[in-house]
Design a protein around this motif. Structure first.
Motif, PDB file in Angstrom:
ATOM      1  N   THR A 236       0.844  -1.203   0.000  1.00  0.00           N
ATOM      2  CA  THR A 236       0.000   0.000   0.000  1.00  0.00           C
ATOM      3  C   THR A 236       0.878   1.251   0.000  1.00  0.00           C
ATOM      4  O   THR A 236       2.108   1.176   0.083  1.00  0.00           O
ATOM      5  N   GLU A 237       0.226   2.403  -0.044  1.00  0.00           N
ATOM      6  CA  GLU A 237       0.940   3.675   0.050  1.00  0.00           C
ATOM      7  C   GLU A 237       1.660   3.782   1.401  1.00  0.00           C
ATOM      8  O   GLU A 237       2.701   4.430   1.506  1.00  0.00           O
ATOM      9  N   THR A 238       1.114   3.147   2.419  1.00  0.00           N
ATOM     10  CA  THR A 238       1.769   3.141   3.725  1.00  0.00           C
ATOM     11  C   THR A 238       3.118   2.439   3.650  1.00  0.00           C
ATOM     12  O   THR A 238       4.109   2.892   4.244  1.00  0.00           O
ATOM     13  N   ASP A 239       3.186   1.341   2.904  1.00  0.00           N
ATOM     14  CA  ASP A 239       4.460   0.644   2.704  1.00  0.00           C
ATOM     15  C   ASP A 239       5.429   1.512   1.912  1.00  0.00           C
ATOM     16  O   ASP A 239       6.622   1.580   2.227  1.00  0.00           O
ATOM     17  N   LEU A 240       4.926   2.188   0.891  1.00  0.00           N
ATOM     18  CA  LEU A 240       5.778   3.081   0.111  1.00  0.00           C
ATOM     19  C   LEU A 240       6.373   4.156   1.013  1.00  0.00           C
ATOM     20  O   LEU A 240       7.577   4.449   0.952  1.00  0.00           O
ATOM     21  N   ASP A 241       5.549   4.744   1.883  1.00  0.00           N
ATOM     22  CA  ASP A 241       6.036   5.790   2.796  1.00  0.00           C
ATOM     23  C   ASP A 241       7.098   5.240   3.743  1.00  0.00           C
ATOM     24  O   ASP A 241       8.071   5.927   4.064  1.00  0.00           O
ATOM     25  N   TYR A 242       6.903   4.001   4.218  1.00  0.00           N
ATOM     26  CA  TYR A 242       7.894   3.386   5.111  1.00  0.00           C
ATOM     27  C   TYR A 242       9.244   3.294   4.416  1.00  0.00           C
ATOM     28  O   TYR A 242      10.283   3.663   4.991  1.00  0.00           O
TER      29      TYR A 242
END
Length: 305
Positions: A236-242
């Motif tokens: 997800t975008e959350t993984d991308l941000d991480y």
């Protein structure tokens, strides 16, 4: 069963980084660096350095008979994996735990075809900014090894054994109970960072700050997110941000391995990154135009070698 004997194959950036740290924490005879005779001769003549300190390694050729390793670490490049699998045969026993720090999402399965999957832990090397030039390795951030089992929510005895060993030698690590997502996340980062920095002929700083290079990198990463949905990984975008936060911790003057390969006029791991994305995109009917552009540009650059 306590881990005492460690073997490493592949004395590139990660092999030197890990090996140098372990060499300070273990008896010399218990850390074995596996290499062919020609490489060993070169290492012994020219020496190997890590942050200006000469490494003291115990080298063994693949043919030497030894007690099996408790822990075997692969740190070769992907194109050297097939030969490495054969070269470590004398170091693998029934209890040998295997970690592969290779880029990509396929090395564990390839190793498992020869040695079985029972003692293989899925692994990701992340957060290091090591740069290797000739026999010299320099780094600011050592990063860490994340490892665990593919099955979500499980911590096996082998993972606990490796964690206990890393605690003992003060080696940065993390046990991840969802290694499928972690490995795909690192793959996503590599697809973005390695290829973009290579094509733009820059460094980490170029993709850490706003601009066209960073936009290209993120677009390439988002194509991996789309494919991961089809693979059942669900990035997800959350993984991308991480992973962008991980990127932000690296020395801005450093460069990923692919950029280092291109500068040295060595053929890169483009097939492992964009090549994999393009094949999976075709398989699932997912559009991957950014990775196609990066693939074509790297291929063009390599044609000049």
């Amino acid at each position: 069963m306590k881990i005492k004997k460690v073997s490493i194959i592949g004395l590139g950036a990660l092999g030197i980084l890990f090996g140098h740290h372990l060499s300070k924490k273990m008896p010399n005879a218990d850390l074995r660096i596996i290499a062919d005779a020609a490489r060993i001769k070169r290492y012994e003549q020219d020496h190997v350095y890590c942050n200006d300190e000469q490494c003291v390694f115990n080298y063994l050729t693949p043919d030497e008979r030894v007690e099996p390793a408790d822990l075997l670490i692969f740190t070769v490049k992907y194109d050297g994996l097939k030969d490495a699998i054969q070269a470590v045969k004398n170091h693998v026993g029934e209890q040998t735990i295997i970690l592969s720090a290779l880029n990509g999402i396929s090395s564990e399965a390839i190793i498992g075809q020869t040695y079985g999957m029972e003692n293989i832990l899925y692994c990701v090397a992340q957060g290091m900014d090591a740069v290797k030039e000739g026999n010299q390795l320099t780094y600011d951030n050592m990063g860490m090894l994340c490892f665990g089992d593919w099955e979500s929510g499980v911590v096996t005895e082998n993972a606990e054994r490796v964690a206990a060993f890393f605690e003992e030698i003060d080696f940065p690590y993390e046990i991840d109970q969802n290694m499928g997502k972690r490995q795909w996340g690192k793959f996503m980062l590599n697809v973005g960072v390695n290829q973009t920095v290579a094509v733009y002929e820059g460094n980490y700083g170029e993709v850490q700050s706003e601009g066209q290079a960073r936009e290209t990198m993120i677009a390439a990463m988002k194509e991996v997110i789309a494919i991961s949905e089809k693979e059942g990984i669900h990035l997800t975008e959350t993984d991308l941000d991480y992973w962008l936060r991980v990127l932000a911790t690296l020395n801005s003057e450093g460069k990923p391995s692919m950029a280092q390969d291109m500068e040295a006029r060595r053929f890169s791991e483009i097939e492992l990154f964009a090549g994999t994305v393009l094949k999976l995109g075709e398989k699932y009917g997912v559009s991957t135009p950014i990775n196609k552009k990066l693939y074509d540009r790297v291929t063009e650059m390599e044609s000049q070698f």
